[in-house]
Design a protein around this motif. Sequence first.
Motif: not given
Length: 229
Positions: A37-41, A43-44, A77-78
Amino acid sequence: MTSKDFTSFLKSISTIPLSVLDANIPKNNYTPLELSISNKDLQHVDVGSSSALEVYITNHMHNHNALVAFGGYNETRNIYQRSVYFNQTNLDTERNIHIGMDLWIAANSPIFSPLNATVHSFKNNTNHGDYGPTIILKHHINTVEFYTLYGHLSVASIADLKVGQVFNEGQQIATLGEATVNGDYPPHLHFQIIKDMQGLEGDYPGVCNKKDLEFYLENCPDPNLLLGL
């Protein structure tokens, strides 16, 4: 056997890393992949779509000149929120922490036993977001018995399988499935070490909640203890 003793035992099994994929794939063709969930990539990326997630993973591997992407142990993970099989209203009971290692590689890739083994059980776990076809092997080394789980396989992998069937170290046991049969994921292997099967057959949790995390980390230690990636 304590958790510390079991970890030491796993480390002692082999002086060289073991393989569940083709041993001829060089280790420099593996690249780490974070799906937390901390992987900002992410988010897209529409992580609820297996095809969109596959594009992301394929691009990641291409950018790192890799044939295999790996990772995910003890990773929150989300990507499981799309499935009612994992989703809960209580954050402490929502199953979103991955307790195996994922190895992302093309569908139909061969899967191999890392050690001498017998088939403990197998099953097609057909819930949305589940393992799909799954094999669990039993290993017996120096009086210690433990298990390894292989999820997201092809249907053909379990078609003629038999409980008690023997596999030698390095022998092919399966092939990877496509999204249509593997729980609706991009093709990959979920590999997990299990100390105690708790009476389950053909299935064992590969994703847990925050409340039960300590137990599952002890019962399912890091697969990298065997794979050395």
